[in-house]
Design an enzyme around this catalytic site. Structure first.
Site, PDB file in Angstrom:
ATOM      1  N   ASP A 132       0.850  -1.190   0.000  1.00 23.09           N
ATOM      2  CA  ASP A 132       0.000   0.000   0.000  1.00 23.09           C
ATOM      3  C   ASP A 132       0.886   1.240   0.000  1.00 23.09           C
ATOM      4  OD1 ASP A 132      -2.381  -1.365   0.054  1.00 23.09           O
ATOM      5  OD2 ASP A 132      -2.700  -1.146   2.206  1.00 23.09           O
ATOM      6  N   ARG A 182      -0.877  -0.866  -8.778  1.00 24.40           N
ATOM      7  CA  ARG A 182      -2.257  -0.470  -8.448  1.00 24.40           C
ATOM      8  C   ARG A 182      -2.320   1.048  -8.517  1.00 24.40           C
ATOM      9  NH1 ARG A 182      -3.593  -2.356  -2.727  1.00 24.40           N
ATOM     10  NH2 ARG A 182      -4.036  -4.290  -3.816  1.00 24.40           N
ATOM     11  N   LYS A 185      -6.483   7.107  -6.693  1.00 24.16           N
ATOM     12  CA  LYS A 185      -6.412   8.583  -6.701  1.00 24.16           C
ATOM     13  C   LYS A 185      -5.562   9.085  -5.536  1.00 24.16           C
ATOM     14  CE  LYS A 185     -10.784   9.436  -9.074  1.00 24.16           C
ATOM     15  NZ  LYS A 185     -12.061  10.159  -9.058  1.00 24.16           N
ATOM     16  N   HIS A 225     -13.593   3.622  -7.794  1.00 23.32           N
ATOM     17  CA  HIS A 225     -15.041   3.378  -7.855  1.00 23.32           C
ATOM     18  C   HIS A 225     -15.701   4.354  -8.810  1.00 23.32           C
ATOM     19  CE1 HIS A 225     -13.430   2.605  -3.783  1.00 23.32           C
ATOM     20  NE2 HIS A 225     -13.934   1.413  -4.053  1.00 23.32           N
ATOM     21  N   ARG A 286     -10.795   7.630   6.435  1.00 19.84           N
ATOM     22  CA  ARG A 286     -10.465   7.962   5.040  1.00 19.84           C
ATOM     23  C   ARG A 286     -11.654   7.673   4.125  1.00 19.84           C
ATOM     24  NH1 ARG A 286      -5.495   6.015   6.740  1.00 19.84           N
ATOM     25  NH2 ARG A 286      -5.733   3.952   5.841  1.00 19.84           N
TER      26      ARG A 286
HETATM   27  C1  LIG Z   1      -8.267  -1.420  -4.106  1.00 22.45           C
HETATM   28  C2  LIG Z   1      -7.945  -0.067  -3.568  1.00 22.45           C
HETATM   29  C3  LIG Z   1      -6.754   0.131  -2.907  1.00 22.45           C
HETATM   30  C4  LIG Z   1      -6.423   1.402  -2.438  1.00 22.45           C
HETATM   31  N1  LIG Z   1      -5.194   1.593  -1.868  1.00 22.45           N
HETATM   32  C5  LIG Z   1      -4.829   2.847  -1.546  1.00 22.45           C
HETATM   33  C6  LIG Z   1      -3.505   3.142  -1.103  1.00 22.45           C
HETATM   34  O1  LIG Z   1      -2.650   2.258  -0.972  1.00 22.45           O
HETATM   35  N2  LIG Z   1      -3.195   4.425  -0.815  1.00 22.45           N
HETATM   36  C7  LIG Z   1      -4.101   5.456  -0.943  1.00 22.45           C
HETATM   37  O2  LIG Z   1      -3.754   6.611  -0.693  1.00 22.45           O
HETATM   38  N3  LIG Z   1      -5.362   5.195  -1.347  1.00 22.45           N
HETATM   39  C8  LIG Z   1      -5.741   3.942  -1.641  1.00 22.45           C
HETATM   40  N4  LIG Z   1      -7.028   3.711  -2.078  1.00 22.45           N
HETATM   41  C9  LIG Z   1      -8.060   4.765  -1.943  1.00 22.45           C
HETATM   42  C10 LIG Z   1      -8.074   5.685  -3.145  1.00 22.45           C
HETATM   43  O3  LIG Z   1      -6.890   6.458  -3.182  1.00 22.45           O
HETATM   44  C11 LIG Z   1      -9.269   6.646  -3.113  1.00 22.45           C
HETATM   45  O4  LIG Z   1      -9.178   7.428  -1.966  1.00 22.45           O
HETATM   46  C12 LIG Z   1     -10.606   5.968  -3.147  1.00 22.45           C
HETATM   47  O5  LIG Z   1     -10.614   4.857  -3.971  1.00 22.45           O
HETATM   48  C13 LIG Z   1     -11.665   6.941  -3.641  1.00 22.45           C
HETATM   49  O6  LIG Z   1     -11.384   7.366  -4.950  1.00 22.45           O
HETATM   50  P1  LIG Z   1     -12.219   6.870  -6.225  1.00 22.45           P
HETATM   51  O7  LIG Z   1     -11.276   6.671  -7.355  1.00 22.45           O
HETATM   52  O8  LIG Z   1     -12.970   5.665  -5.867  1.00 22.45           O
HETATM   53  O9  LIG Z   1     -13.175   8.048  -6.619  1.00 22.45           O
HETATM   54  P2  LIG Z   1     -13.747   9.342  -5.876  1.00 22.45           P
HETATM   55  O10 LIG Z   1     -13.108  10.528  -6.517  1.00 22.45           O
HETATM   56  O11 LIG Z   1     -13.735   9.223  -4.393  1.00 22.45           O
HETATM   57  O12 LIG Z   1     -15.249   9.261  -6.344  1.00 22.45           O
HETATM   58  C14 LIG Z   1     -15.586   9.463  -7.714  1.00 22.45           C
HETATM   59  C15 LIG Z   1     -16.951   8.885  -8.007  1.00 22.45           C
HETATM   60  O13 LIG Z   1     -16.924   7.461  -7.748  1.00 22.45           O
HETATM   61  C16 LIG Z   1     -18.199   7.038  -7.244  1.00 22.45           C
HETATM   62  N5  LIG Z   1     -18.035   6.550  -5.859  1.00 22.45           N
HETATM   63  C17 LIG Z   1     -16.984   6.733  -5.056  1.00 22.45           C
HETATM   64  N6  LIG Z   1     -17.198   6.160  -3.851  1.00 22.45           N
HETATM   65  C18 LIG Z   1     -18.439   5.632  -3.899  1.00 22.45           C
HETATM   66  C19 LIG Z   1     -19.263   4.940  -2.972  1.00 22.45           C
HETATM   67  N7  LIG Z   1     -18.871   4.712  -1.720  1.00 22.45           N
HETATM   68  N8  LIG Z   1     -20.483   4.531  -3.371  1.00 22.45           N
HETATM   69  C20 LIG Z   1     -20.930   4.803  -4.622  1.00 22.45           C
HETATM   70  N9  LIG Z   1     -20.206   5.464  -5.534  1.00 22.45           N
HETATM   71  C21 LIG Z   1     -18.977   5.884  -5.185  1.00 22.45           C
HETATM   72  C22 LIG Z   1     -19.069   8.277  -7.247  1.00 22.45           C
HETATM   73  O14 LIG Z   1     -19.746   8.336  -8.473  1.00 22.45           O
HETATM   74  C23 LIG Z   1     -18.053   9.404  -7.127  1.00 22.45           C
HETATM   75  O15 LIG Z   1     -18.538  10.640  -7.602  1.00 22.45           O
HETATM   76  C24 LIG Z   1      -7.360   2.467  -2.586  1.00 22.45           C
HETATM   77  C25 LIG Z   1      -8.556   2.260  -3.264  1.00 22.45           C
HETATM   78  C26 LIG Z   1      -8.854   1.020  -3.760  1.00 22.45           C
HETATM   79  C27 LIG Z   1     -10.142   0.831  -4.505  1.00 22.45           C
END
Ligand SMILES: Cc1cc2nc3c(=O)[nH]c(=O)nc-3n(C[C@H](O)[C@H](O)[C@H](O)COP(=O)(O)OP(=O)(O)OC[C@H]3O[C@@H](n4cnc5c(N)ncnc54)[C@H](O)[C@@H]3O)c2cc1C
Length: 306
Positions: A132, A182, A185, A225, A286
């Protein structure tokens, strides 16, 4: 603004005590965390694998400050990997590891040694490890540990965060054959000097990074997501002729499960990131910071339990 407040609270032990003892917290945690025990993690993994998903398991905990705690975290991963292997759940299930939980903050060599032991156990169980990525002060150290681990365990994966200005360049470095990356954002509160601040800038960076990884020779893992990022990922998979064995989508446990299923049904590889353990506070905060709707869910639980 709200995001900054919640992320600041994620590092406050006073707020942690308040949240942890609140009666409504358990329901909220259950939505995002598979359970406290290794058996809970195994049960959740089995369910997801039966539904056609791949899994990465994260034993919750971060910012460890004693060698004893770091060693206990390592030992939990060793136990988990043995159980996953015994249950025939590898290679569908791999593990995700935070170096700060293994001692990175006070002894980088200890964190490396612990991570190495976990990589060896994963290798023996027929699976792999992804490191991570935490806040930007740890990025260089984490990538250095990755480079050392990959000498003996070449399939060890990295996480890169599109909100960091440096990440396009890191993607280029890590887009070679055999490299598992991986792309997410980014979930931490970072200063403007190192990270894009607006959602639009972060999204644009995510797409640029995705283009580098999807056109490169490594194995991209698109962790998001966001429907727009997923649609662009599907487009790039067609464009660069990447089948389900050459890249994957990843999402968090409890978030957009229907979309995870939809992608599986459409023939994509989808991996669910499954956290378990009792040190869920930082992780939960977070998730709340990312999405106001999660906060509404949290507050609704508060009202309904009163
Ligand atoms: C497998 C995995 C591993 C990760 N590992 C790390 C890591 O090591 N370090 C780190 O800093 N971050 C990590 N993250 C978190 C990541 O950085 C983001 O903070 C997190 O995924 C939210 O960003 P997003 O791309 O989903 O979109 P966002 O910009 O949060 O959301 C964009 C759109 O996605 C949809 N969406 C988002 N969340 C939801 C929800 N709960 N329900 C319904 N729709 C939703 C909505 O339409 C929203 O407008 C990880 C995420 C994943 C999926």
């Amino acid at each position: 603004m709200l995001r900054s407040v919640i992320l600041a609270a994620s590092r406050s032990s006073q707020v942690e005590r308040l949240v942890a003892t609140a009666p409504f917290t358990r329901d909220v945690v259950r939505r995002f965390v598979a359970g406290a025990a290794t058996d809970d993690a195994l049960r959740a993994t089995r369910g997801l694998v039966d539904d056609g998903l791949a899994v990465t398991l994260d034993h919750l905990g971060e910012d460890t400050v004693t060698p004893e705690h770091a060693t206990a975290t390592r030992d939990e991963y060793l136990k988990l990997l043995k159980m996953l292997g015994g249950a025939g759940l590898t290679p569908a299930a791999e593990v995700s590891v935070k170096l700060s939980a293994l001692g990175q903050l006070f002894d980088e060599q200890l964190a490396y040694d612990n991570a190495r032991a976990i990589c060896a156990a994963a290798d023996a169980a027929g699976t792999t490890v992804t490191l991570d990525m935490e806040d930007h002060t740890t990025t260089d150290s984490t990538l250095e540990v990755l480079e050392k681990l990959r000498k003996d365990f070449p399939s060890t994966g990295a996480v890169l965060q599109a909100y960091l200005r440096r990440t396009e360049s890191d993607c280029r470095e890590l887009s070679s054959a055999g490299s598992r990356v991986r792309l997410c954002k980014g979930a931490y509160k970072e200063p403007e000097s190192v990270a894009y601040q607006s959602a639009r800038e972060v999204d644009k960076s995510y797409v640029r990074c995705m283009n580098i990884l999807m056109s490169g020779d490594g194995y991209p893992m698109l962790a998001t997501h966001d429907p727009r990022m997923i649609a662009i990922g599907e487009d790039r998979a067609r464009w660069f002729d990447r089948g389900p064995e050459r890249f994957e989508f990843q999402m968090l446990y409890g978030i957009r499960p229907e979309e995870q299923k939809r992608l599986v049904d459409d023939g994509y590889t989808v991996r669910t990131y499954v956290p378990y353990g009792d040190e869920w506070y930082g992780y939960l905060m977070r998730r709340l910071a990312e999405r106001p709707a999660n906060l509404v869910f949290f507050c609704r639980s508060l009202i309904s339990k009163k």
